[in-house]
Write an enzyme that holds these catalytic residues in place. Structure first.
Site, PDB file in Angstrom:
ATOM      1  N   LYS A 239      19.431  27.299  84.500  1.00 33.30           N
ATOM      2  CA  LYS A 239      19.109  28.419  85.378  1.00 33.30           C
ATOM      3  C   LYS A 239      17.748  29.047  85.083  1.00 33.30           C
ATOM      4  O   LYS A 239      17.073  29.517  86.004  1.00 33.30           O
ATOM      5  CB  LYS A 239      20.202  29.487  85.314  1.00 33.30           C
TER       6      LYS A 239
ATOM      7  N   ARG B  67      31.480  41.368  79.409  1.00 32.20           N
ATOM      8  CA  ARG B  67      31.046  40.790  80.673  1.00 32.20           C
ATOM      9  C   ARG B  67      32.269  40.090  81.254  1.00 32.20           C
ATOM     10  O   ARG B  67      33.328  40.688  81.338  1.00 32.20           O
ATOM     11  CB  ARG B  67      29.829  39.865  80.490  1.00 32.20           C
TER      12      ARG B  67
END
Length: 377
Positions: free
Chosen positions: A46, A140
């Site tokens: 990414k 998260r």
């Protein structure tokens, strides 16, 4: 806007200068350590938006077991190319068909989403694999590790699905809560894998112990037994472990550099004149009175790169500030006589690298050759 790949003799700026040889050396160093610790290797694409040249190098390397990304759009560019593909971000409902079509594995925490994946896999005639995410305190994604009933119920639901398979468990640390991976918290993930095996007879094939922030545990020989996979992105591209920000030996930090061209060189006061308000980004800048200074403006700005996390290779240059498409430098102390048209090179930290690769205005140039030995910066 698609990026342009620019031959060296036709350079247009700003551009990312990408040294494939240096990145390959980084991969060799990391893979030797990771495989030596008994872990499989998942490279995260990414940060460089699955750049095709970098990805091609990864696809040809035998030590890379998985390619992973948080964006389906990136994964589509290398799906079916010979490596197993992994969706790092929990699937959105709107992308379920593409998740099944383009990825072998996805990270999950929601029973509803898992059901949708199972139904879609049935429609496509596939078996999809899931990594169940366990939150060890970074807060998260993932099922919180203390919610025993919920974790066991989720595993039970997966075990009943005919087109979904529990590949293993995973966790994420440092990205949100900045919680550092340790022997004690990663051991909780291992204990959950053991518990699932005992309770359901399902032995998780993968226990993925985090990202580049977990790499230092391998260097120290403190990775818990039972952790058998790491997901590495920043350590691959920038040669940095991200728990403490230390350089990794025998890697390059400048495998990717940003180059930008000078469009103005003027001597001006260091203090703006007139009533001061907010800049283009709503901030109130503060300036030091350094008298007259020699300034250079480059044709690159905050729209292209995180200008607070890039550093001139010419150490005598100081970055004064930036707007969306201008970068202002103090070149007064440099021994080089900079002129309009000259190019200034910068090394990048992660946020600057990520934004520059994401910009459709930054072109790319590829280099293969490297010095004889790596230099740590």
């Amino acid at each position: 806007m698609a990026f342009d790949s620019t031959p060296m003799d036709q350079a247009a700026y700003p551009l990312l200068s990408i040294n494939i040889g240096k990145l390959r050396q980084n991969l060799e160093t990391l893979s030797a350590s990771v495989k030596g610790s008994g872990c499989s290797l998942m490279i995260v694409t990414k940060s460089f938006c699955a750049d095709p040249e970098i990805t091609e190098m990864l696809l040809s390397h035998s030590a890379v077991d998985y390619l992973a990304d948080s964006r389906i759009k990136n994964i589509k560019t290398y799906a079916g190319s010979g490596k197993k593909t992994v969706l790092l971000r929990l699937p959105q409902k709107c992308e379920i068909p593409d998740v099944i079509r383009c990825t072998d594995v996805s990270m999950n925490s929601e029973i509803e989403t898992l059901g949708l994946l199972n139904d879609e896999a049935a429609r496509q005639g596939k078996i999809h694999q899931a990594l169940l995410m366990i939150d060890l305190g970074d807060l998260r994604e993932g099922l919180f590790y203390k919610e025993e009933e919920k974790i066991l119920r989720t595993v039970d639901e997966i075990s009943r699905m005919k087109h979904l398979e529990l590949l293993g468990l995973g966790t994420n640390l440092t990205c949100y809560g900045a919680i550092i991976p340790k022997m004690d918290n990663l051991s909780i993930l291992v204990s959950w894998a053991d518990r699932i095996h005992e309770h359901f007879g399902i032995k998780p094939a993968i226990v993925s112990g985090g990202n580049s922030s977990s790499y230092y545990l391998i260097e120290k020989g403190e990775i818990p037994q039972g952790i058998n996979n790491l997901r590495l992105g920043e350590s691959f591209v920038l040669g940095t472990e991200t728990a403490y920000g230390s350089r990794i030996e025998n890697t390059y930090s400048d495998g990717v550099k940003l180059e930008a061209q000078i469009i103005e060189v003027q001597t001006k006061p260091s203090l703006p004149e007139g009533e001061s308000g907010k800049d283009a980004f709503g901030k109130c800048p503060v300036f030091k009175d350094l008298g007259l200074i020699k300034r250079a403006i480059l044709a690159v700005g905050k729209q292209d790169v995180d200008t607070e996390n890039m550093f001139p290779e010419d150490l005598s240059i100081a970055i004064l500030g930036a707007s969306s498409d201008h970068l202002i430098l103090d070149i007064s102390a440099s021994e080089k006589h900079y002129q309009v048209g000259d190019v200034v090179a910068f090394t990048l930290k992660y946020s600057a690298l990520l934004r520059a690769f994401s910009s459709g205005y930054v072109q790319r140039r590829y280099i293969e050759g490297i010095p004889k030995s790596p230099v740590n910066f």
